[in-house]
Design an enzyme around this catalytic site. Structure first.
Site, PDB file in Angstrom:
ATOM      1  N   SER A 185       0.813  -1.216   0.000  1.00 49.44           N
ATOM      2  CA  SER A 185       0.000   0.000   0.000  1.00 49.44           C
ATOM      3  C   SER A 185       0.847   1.268   0.000  1.00 49.44           C
ATOM      4  CB  SER A 185      -0.940   0.001   1.207  1.00 49.44           C
ATOM      5  OG  SER A 185      -0.212  -0.073   2.423  1.00 49.44           O
ATOM      6  N   THR A 186       1.933   1.284   0.789  1.00 45.02           N
ATOM      7  CA  THR A 186       2.764   2.485   0.827  1.00 45.02           C
ATOM      8  C   THR A 186       3.557   2.630  -0.461  1.00 45.02           C
ATOM      9  OG1 THR A 186       2.961   2.107   3.213  1.00 45.02           O
ATOM     10  CG2 THR A 186       4.358   3.802   2.270  1.00 45.02           C
ATOM     11  N   GLY A 245       8.045  -0.230   1.325  1.00 47.98           N
ATOM     12  CA  GLY A 245       7.487  -0.144   2.659  1.00 47.98           C
ATOM     13  C   GLY A 245       8.008  -1.249   3.558  1.00 47.98           C
ATOM     14  N   ALA A 246       7.363  -1.414   4.711  1.00 47.94           N
ATOM     15  CA  ALA A 246       7.725  -2.469   5.657  1.00 47.94           C
ATOM     16  C   ALA A 246       6.520  -2.792   6.510  1.00 47.94           C
ATOM     17  CB  ALA A 246       8.897  -2.035   6.535  1.00 47.94           C
ATOM     18  N   LYS A 279       9.266  -7.852   6.136  1.00 46.56           N
ATOM     19  CA  LYS A 279       8.518  -7.560   4.933  1.00 46.56           C
ATOM     20  C   LYS A 279       7.891  -8.851   4.413  1.00 46.56           C
ATOM     21  CE  LYS A 279      10.459  -4.999   1.866  1.00 46.56           C
ATOM     22  NZ  LYS A 279       9.136  -4.351   1.726  1.00 46.56           N
ATOM     23  N   GLY A 280       6.964  -8.696   3.490  1.00 45.96           N
ATOM     24  CA  GLY A 280       6.365  -9.874   2.878  1.00 45.96           C
ATOM     25  C   GLY A 280       4.908 -10.082   3.196  1.00 45.96           C
ATOM     26  N   GLU A 313      11.450  -8.574  -3.615  1.00 42.76           N
ATOM     27  CA  GLU A 313      11.831  -7.367  -2.881  1.00 42.76           C
ATOM     28  C   GLU A 313      13.274  -7.475  -2.385  1.00 42.76           C
ATOM     29  OE1 GLU A 313       7.432  -6.086  -1.138  1.00 42.76           O
ATOM     30  OE2 GLU A 313       8.776  -7.302   0.081  1.00 42.76           O
ATOM     31  N   LYS A 342       4.659   1.369  12.286  1.00 47.10           N
ATOM     32  CA  LYS A 342       5.498   0.226  11.911  1.00 47.10           C
ATOM     33  C   LYS A 342       6.827   0.187  12.672  1.00 47.10           C
ATOM     34  CE  LYS A 342       2.647  -1.118   8.629  1.00 47.10           C
ATOM     35  NZ  LYS A 342       1.635  -0.051   8.638  1.00 47.10           N
TER      36      LYS A 342
END
Length: 220
Positions: free
Chosen positions: A31-32, A83-84, A95-96, A104, A122
């Site tokens: 999303s980010t 993002g994260a 991540k993931g 990534e 986050k």
């Protein structure tokens, strides 16, 4: 009070300052990262193209008229923005959540600078509240799951999800990750594991966290 989406957008906008004219930019997934892709569309004349970490991001980039290039054809990249799901002040990440962790990780490794963008929820002291994704060759699912249990985790098969690489995801709960580099190495040595969602050996160089009072920058 800005919303989480507003904070993500602010962090994505702050990442634009790291782009130089003529760059080929590595672009993450989620999303980010999507907000960053939208912003790239506005300045697409400044960049020569992008390398995407997922088919979904590649589609969005092409929709903005940005050329999507193969990493094999461009070599090292000056910049990767993503993002994260969780991050520490040391630049270690989980991540993931969107399932694109392997690509990534590849694009991050190929990039000179990794800029992580996120809202400030986050940022954590210790990784592990967010379930750790592990991409696994399908035939090794049960084998890897037993290994993860032996490590103290609670693996859960992500039902109905297949990665862009044709593999499956195990999301591991109950992991308080005090040594991210060690755990990243141990998991990746397990036969059947493609990679895991810990970005510790190649973490973020710069983190931009959108918050109520603006964007906080942490340089690692």
């Amino acid at each position: 009070m800005p919303s989480a989406d507003d904070m993500k957008k602010a962090a994505a906008e702050a990442a634009l300052e790291y782009i130089n004219s003529g760059d080929i930019v590595g672009v993450g997934t989620g999303s980010t990262a999507n907000y960053f892709i939208d912003l790239l569309g506005r300045i697409k004349g400044r960049i020569d193209g992008a390398v995407a970490s997922s088919e979904a991001s590649a589609k969005l980039l092409r929709g903005h008229g940005i050329e999507v290039m193969e990493l094999n054809n461009v070599g090292d990249l000056p910049l990767y923005v993503d993002g994260a799901d969780e991050a520490t002040q040391h630049g270690y990440l989980i991540k993931g959540g969107g399932g694109a962790l392997t690509r990534e990780k590849i694009v991050a490794q190929a990039s000179e600078k990794f800029v992580c963008i996120a809202d400030d929820s986050k940022l954590v002291d210790v990784l592990g509240d967010f379930p750790l994704p592990v991409e696994v060759i399908p035939m090794a699912r049960s084998l890897v799951a037993r290994y993860l249990v032996d490590l103290g985790g609670q693996p859960e098969y992500r039902v109905g999800f297949v990665t862009d690489n044709g593999n499956i995801i195990l999301d591991v709960r109950n992991m308080r990750i005090v040594d991210p580099k060690d755990l990243e190495t141990r998991l990746n040595q397990m036969p059947g594991v493609v990679t895991n969602g810990l970005f510790a050996h190649r973490g973020a160089d710069v983190m931009l966290f959108g918050g109520a009072s603006g964007v906080e920058k942490i340089e690692v």
